[in-house]
Write a protein that holds these residues in place. Sequence first.
Motif, short mmCIF file in Angstrom:
data_model
loop_
_atom_site.label_atom_id
_atom_site.label_comp_id
_atom_site.label_asym_id
_atom_site.label_seq_id
_atom_site.Cartn_x
_atom_site.Cartn_y
_atom_site.Cartn_z
N PRO A 63 -7.82 -6.99 0.06
CA PRO A 63 -8.15 -5.96 -0.92
C PRO A 63 -7.21 -5.92 -2.13
O PRO A 63 -6.50 -4.93 -2.35
CB PRO A 63 -8.07 -4.67 -0.10
N ASP A 64 -7.20 -6.98 -2.92
CA ASP A 64 -6.44 -6.93 -4.18
C ASP A 64 -7.40 -6.64 -5.33
O ASP A 64 -8.63 -6.62 -5.16
CB ASP A 64 -5.66 -8.23 -4.41
N ALA A 65 -6.82 -6.41 -6.51
CA ALA A 65 -7.64 -5.98 -7.66
C ALA A 65 -8.71 -7.01 -8.01
O ALA A 65 -9.85 -6.65 -8.33
CB ALA A 65 -6.74 -5.70 -8.87
N GLY A 99 -14.39 4.87 -11.75
CA GLY A 99 -13.52 3.73 -11.45
C GLY A 99 -13.82 3.19 -10.07
O GLY A 99 -14.66 3.73 -9.34
N LEU A 100 -13.15 2.09 -9.73
CA LEU A 100 -13.34 1.43 -8.44
C LEU A 100 -12.04 1.44 -7.65
O LEU A 100 -10.95 1.33 -8.21
CB LEU A 100 -13.80 -0.02 -8.63
N GLU A 101 -12.19 1.55 -6.36
CA GLU A 101 -11.06 1.50 -5.45
C GLU A 101 -11.51 0.81 -4.17
O GLU A 101 -12.71 0.67 -3.93
CB GLU A 101 -10.54 2.92 -5.19
N ALA A 102 -10.57 0.37 -3.37
CA ALA A 102 -10.89 -0.28 -2.09
C ALA A 102 -10.51 0.64 -0.95
O ALA A 102 -9.44 1.26 -0.95
CB ALA A 102 -10.14 -1.60 -1.97
N PHE A 103 -11.41 0.72 0.01
CA PHE A 103 -11.13 1.40 1.27
C PHE A 103 -10.49 0.37 2.18
O PHE A 103 -11.07 -0.71 2.40
CB PHE A 103 -12.42 1.95 1.86
N PHE A 124 -6.88 4.48 1.12
CA PHE A 124 -7.31 3.80 -0.09
C PHE A 124 -6.17 2.91 -0.60
O PHE A 124 -4.99 3.22 -0.43
CB PHE A 124 -7.73 4.81 -1.16
N ARG A 125 -6.56 1.80 -1.20
CA ARG A 125 -5.61 0.74 -1.54
C ARG A 125 -4.42 1.24 -2.35
O ARG A 125 -3.26 1.04 -1.96
CB ARG A 125 -6.33 -0.36 -2.32
N TYR A 126 -4.68 1.89 -3.50
CA TYR A 126 -3.55 2.23 -4.36
C TYR A 126 -2.71 3.34 -3.76
O TYR A 126 -1.49 3.38 -3.96
CB TYR A 126 -4.03 2.61 -5.76
N TYR A 127 -3.33 4.26 -3.04
CA TYR A 127 -2.56 5.30 -2.37
C TYR A 127 -1.53 4.67 -1.44
O TYR A 127 -0.37 5.08 -1.39
CB TYR A 127 -3.49 6.21 -1.58
N LEU A 128 -1.96 3.64 -0.71
CA LEU A 128 -1.08 3.00 0.27
C LEU A 128 -0.05 2.09 -0.38
O LEU A 128 1.14 2.15 -0.07
CB LEU A 128 -1.93 2.21 1.28
N VAL A 143 4.12 -1.15 6.55
CA VAL A 143 2.74 -1.42 6.93
C VAL A 143 2.15 -2.47 6.00
O VAL A 143 2.69 -2.74 4.92
CB VAL A 143 1.87 -0.14 6.89
N LYS A 144 1.05 -3.06 6.43
CA LYS A 144 0.36 -4.05 5.60
C LYS A 144 -1.14 -3.81 5.67
O LYS A 144 -1.67 -3.36 6.70
CB LYS A 144 0.69 -5.48 6.05
N MET A 145 -1.81 -4.09 4.56
CA MET A 145 -3.26 -3.97 4.53
C MET A 145 -3.88 -5.23 5.12
O MET A 145 -3.35 -6.33 4.99
CB MET A 145 -3.73 -3.78 3.08
N LEU A 146 -5.03 -5.05 5.76
CA LEU A 146 -5.73 -6.15 6.40
C LEU A 146 -6.83 -6.70 5.51
O LEU A 146 -7.51 -5.94 4.80
CB LEU A 146 -6.36 -5.70 7.72
N ALA A 147 -7.02 -8.02 5.55
CA ALA A 147 -8.23 -8.60 4.97
C ALA A 147 -9.42 -8.17 5.83
O ALA A 147 -9.30 -7.98 7.04
CB ALA A 147 -8.11 -10.13 4.95
N VAL A 148 -10.57 -7.99 5.19
CA VAL A 148 -11.80 -7.65 5.91
C VAL A 148 -12.85 -8.70 5.60
O VAL A 148 -13.09 -9.01 4.42
CB VAL A 148 -12.32 -6.25 5.52
#
Length: 329
Positions: free
Chosen positions: A274-276, A167-171, A251-255, A264-269
């Motif tokens: 980092p959405d699906a 599977g795939l996930e985002a760091f 990792f995205r889904y963990y967070l 907290v919020k995830m950052l764009a890179v």
Amino acid sequence: MKGRIMAILSVVLVTVLVNGFIFMTVTRRVGNNFSSASQRKMIDVSRYLPFEEGSDLARVDSSLKFEEGDDLPVLDGAAALVPVYASVIDNCYPEGSVTYEGGAFSDENFYGENFADDSVMQYQNTIRGFDAMVDGSVDLFFTAHPSAEQLESAAEKGVELEIVPVGLEAFVFFVNSKNPVDGLTADQIRDIYTGKITNWNEVGGPSKLINPLVRIKGSGSQTMMEKFMGKEIVLTHNPMNILGGSIGYSFRYYLSGMVADTGVKMLAVDGAYPDAENIRNGSYPLTASFYVVYRKDNDNKNIKELVEWLLSDEGQRLIEDCGYVALPK
């Protein structure tokens, strides 16, 4: 007597002033410095127990059904992948194959260690669980790509491994939700972790020190971070950083799905969030596979059957339903 009273009052006054100064300059600042991004969150394993009513697991119409008496592969994995391998057990294994020391799951354990020795589900997290797979007490381990040190350790024991992407996930990188910075470039992140950028005002934020956080050596997220950086991270820690705003990684889904920390919020890179969808189309630059790992000399035929099922349409649908992203066809 009067002098003694004055001396006591002086001590009290000095104490109040010192405590007030510490509160205003340290405690109050730390309480409002975006640093909740540094809070370490543990997952609630009780949400992901197979065969339990109300468990937060994905369910598909699986054509793979192991039966009682089969040589059932024992599964373990990284914290971020508990929903995946728990869902596999719930969909493919016979009820009663998950057992607990003392007869019931206890969430008082730091890593849910009261899964019994004969349970097909274990939860020992990345470092201990990987070692258990190498030593043979776990058959199939769900993880980010093993670190160089883990692979070297297996080789030193004469163990060859199969490492199969499923599977795939985002760091992802994350900050406190009150931090006005919504995105960074990959180069800016590397500069933060090498000490070239030390203040949020250098990347469009407030004048506040950056407090870069690292994870435990050998954990999945730390291994990914070292790959991203191209080297082991050695921070020159500035003690004043505790007064600044933190940045961390996971990792995205963990967070977003497992600990679901709204603080907290995830950052764009590099401009991609980092959405699906951005993981599927490849626009998010830090997309990574996650894997199942097993010993090549493990003669349990059901291991390969289970891996093949994970790669099938049914298995990939389960991975999507767990909140992760299926492999590209």
